[in-house]
Scaffold this motif. Structure first.
Motif, PDB file in Angstrom:
ATOM      1  N   ILE A  93       0.838  -1.206   0.000  1.00 50.31           N
ATOM      2  CA  ILE A  93       0.000   0.000   0.000  1.00 50.31           C
ATOM      3  C   ILE A  93       0.870   1.252   0.000  1.00 50.31           C
ATOM      4  N   THR A 117      -4.156   2.045   6.514  1.00 50.38           N
ATOM      5  CA  THR A 117      -4.100   2.857   5.296  1.00 50.38           C
ATOM      6  C   THR A 117      -4.404   4.306   5.625  1.00 50.38           C
ATOM      7  N   GLU A 156     -11.636   0.263  -1.288  1.00 49.26           N
ATOM      8  CA  GLU A 156     -11.746  -1.153  -0.933  1.00 49.26           C
ATOM      9  C   GLU A 156     -13.126  -1.596  -1.394  1.00 49.26           C
ATOM     10  N   ASP A 185      -7.732  -1.971  -2.775  1.00 50.29           N
ATOM     11  CA  ASP A 185      -7.322  -3.072  -1.911  1.00 50.29           C
ATOM     12  C   ASP A 185      -8.319  -4.205  -2.158  1.00 50.29           C
ATOM     13  N   THR A 187      -8.095  -7.364  -1.054  1.00 53.06           N
ATOM     14  CA  THR A 187      -7.818  -8.476  -0.153  1.00 53.06           C
ATOM     15  C   THR A 187      -9.072  -9.267   0.186  1.00 53.06           C
TER      16      THR A 187
END
Length: 392
Positions: A93, A117, A156, A185, A187
Motif C-alpha cells: 500500500i 491505510t 476497498e 485493496d 484483499t
C-alpha cells in the motif's frame, strides 16, 4: 491487460502455472532460493543485469527466483501484466500511494478503508499530501468531492467494515475523466472472486497475510498493475524502500495459492450459513455481508463479484460497549484477535469502551459492530458458538 478468456482456469494457475518441474530435477515444489546475491560470468553480463534489475537476478532486494514464481501467478490471477510481492500488505500500500502522488496532491478515499491505510495517509500530510473521505458510493456524490489537485482515488470493495459495494467501472471512468489514478485493496475478494483491473482500475494491492497465504504463518503483500506503471514503481518505491518479500515467505505463499480455490469454497459456504443465522437473530440489527441472498440481488454484486469470502460484520441492537464486550467474551470457538483470512475463526470489535464510540460513529460505523472472520471449522459449530454468546 489479459482478459478472462486468455486464462480461464484460475485453479490451474494456482496449482501448476509457472511451476515447471523440469528445471528442478522433477521436484513438485520449486526450491527456495535464499541466496542474497547472484553472480555473472563476465563484466558485460553483469552490467546488462545491473542496468535491468527488473528482469535479471542481481540482489535479493530486487528480484528472486522463488518470489518471481509467486508474482507471475498473482499477475495472471488478477489478469494484470506485472506483480511485485512485498514484505507486508502495508509495504504494498505504501508503494502504491507514494508512487501515485507528490507534494501538493490530494487523495480521495471512498467510504471506509483499512485503519493502517488511513494512518499512513495522515502521516503523508507531513509531505504536504492531503486526503479526504466520502462516506458514499454514489457517483454524483463522489464527483463533487474531486478537487483540482486530486490525483488518486483509493478504494476497498467491499468497503471496510460496512461492506458496501462500489461500482468499479464507473469509478475508473470518472477517474480517467479527471486524469486521476485508481488503487484498490482487493484483499477481501481475492483474485478469485473479483478482478478490478478488468473494470479499469489502475493498481490492485493485496495483503497476502490473509486468504492468499491462508495458514496464519505469513505476513506479505502484493501489488499488480501494468508493465508501464510497474517499471516506475520497481525502480523507486520497490528497490529504494526495501520492502521486498523474502524467499521463505514466497514459498509459504506459493503453498497457500495451491489450495486457495478449495479453501475459498469452504470459507464462502461457512460464512453464508453464519450470515443467514445472524440475519435472523433477534439480537442482531444488521448483517453486513454481500453474500447474503438478498444482498446478491444487487446488480453490482452480480457484475463484479463471482464469490464471497469469509469476512463479515454484524451490528447488535444493543450497541453498548458492555453488550459488545459480553458477546465477544462469551464465545468459545472464535478466538479474539486481529487480522483474518486464515483457517481459524476470529472475532473483534473496534469499540474499546473509551473514546472509540465517537471516533467510529464519525466514520459511519456502528459502535455495536462486531467483525467475524469465518474459518474452516464446521459451520454448525460456529453457529452454535454464536448462538450461546448472543442469547441471554
Amino acid at each position: 491487460m489479459k482478459r478472462y478468456d486468455d486464462i480461464t482456469n484460475d485453479q490451474e494457475i494456482c496449482m501448476h502455472y509457472n511451476t515447471d518441474t523440469n528445471p528442478y530435477y522433477g521436484a513438485i515444489i520449486p526450491p527456495i532460493f535464499e541466496n542474497a546475491l547472484f553472480t555473472y560470468p563476465s563484466h558485460e553480463k553483469f552490467m546488462e543485469a545491473e542496468n535491468n534489475q527488473e528482469n535479471h537476478y542481481v540482489y535479493w532486494r530486487g528480484t528472486n527466483p522463488t518470489v518471481s514464481i509467486v508474482e507471475k501467478k498473482l499477475a495472471d490471477l488478477e489478469r494484470g501484466e506485472e506483480c511485485k510481492c512485498f514484505a507486508s500488505g502495508m509495504a504494498a500500500i505504501t508503494a502504491a500511494l507514494f508512487s501515485s502522488v507528490q507534494a501538493g496532491d490530494h487523495v480521495l478515499c471512498i467510504s471506509n478503508l483499512y485503519k493502517s491505510t488511513m494512518d499512513l495517509l495522515s502521516y503523508m500530510e507531513k509531505f504536504n499530501v492531503s486526503y479526504s473521505t466520502i462516506y458514499s458510493t454514489n457517483m454524483d456524490d463522489i464527483r463533487k468531492e474531486i478537487l483540482p489537485n486530486t490525483r488518486l482515488i483509493f478504494i476497498e470493495n467491499p468497503t471496510n467494515m460496512n461492506h458496501e459495494i462500489v461500482d468499479l467501472e464507473k469509478i475508473s471512468h470518472l477517474a480517467k475523466e479527471f486524469n486521476i489514478r485508481t488503487v484498490i485493496d482487493n484483499t477481501w475478494a481475492t483474485p478469485l472472486f473479483q478482478k478490478p483491473l478488468l473494470f479499469g482500475i489502475d493498481i490492485v494491492v493485496h495483503s497476502a497475510s490473509k486468504y492468499l497465504g491462508g495458514h496464519g504463518d505469513i505476513v506479505g503483500g502484493a501489488l499488480i498493475t501494468s508493465k508501464q506503471m510497474m517499471k516506475k514503481i520497481f525502480e523507486k518505491e520497490y528497490l529504494l524502500f526495501g520492502g521486498s518479500m523474502g524467499p521463505h515467505e514466497a514459498a509459504l505463499l506459493l503453498r497457500g495459492l495451491q489450495t486457495l480455490p478449495l479453501r475459498m469454497k469452504i470459507h464462502q459456504e461457512n460464512t453464508i450459513a453464519v450470515a443467514k443465522f445472524l440475519d435472523s437473530h433477534k439480537a442482531v440489527k444488521k448483517v453486513n455481508y454481500p453474500g447474503l441472498p438478498h444482498s446478491q440481488d444487487n446488480p453490482l454484486v452480480q457484475k463484479q463479484l463471482t464469490g464471497f469470502s469469509g469476512l463479515l460484520t454484524f451490528e447488535l441492537k444493543d450497541a453498548t460497549f458492555e453488550k459488545v464486550k459480553e458477546v465477544i467474551n462469551k464465545v468459545k470457538v472464535f478466538k479474539i484477535g486481529v487480522s483474518w483470512g486464515s483457517f481459524e475463526s476470529l472475532i473483534m470489535s473496534l469499540n474499546f469502551g473509551n473514546n472509540e464510540k465517537q471516533l467510529i460513529e464519525k466514520e459511519h460505523i456502528s459502535p455495536g459492530l462486531i467483525r467475524l472472520s469465518i474459518g474452516m471449522e464446521p459451520a454448525e459449530k460456529l453457529i452454535s458458538d454464536l448462538e450461546q454468546a448472543l442469547n441471554k
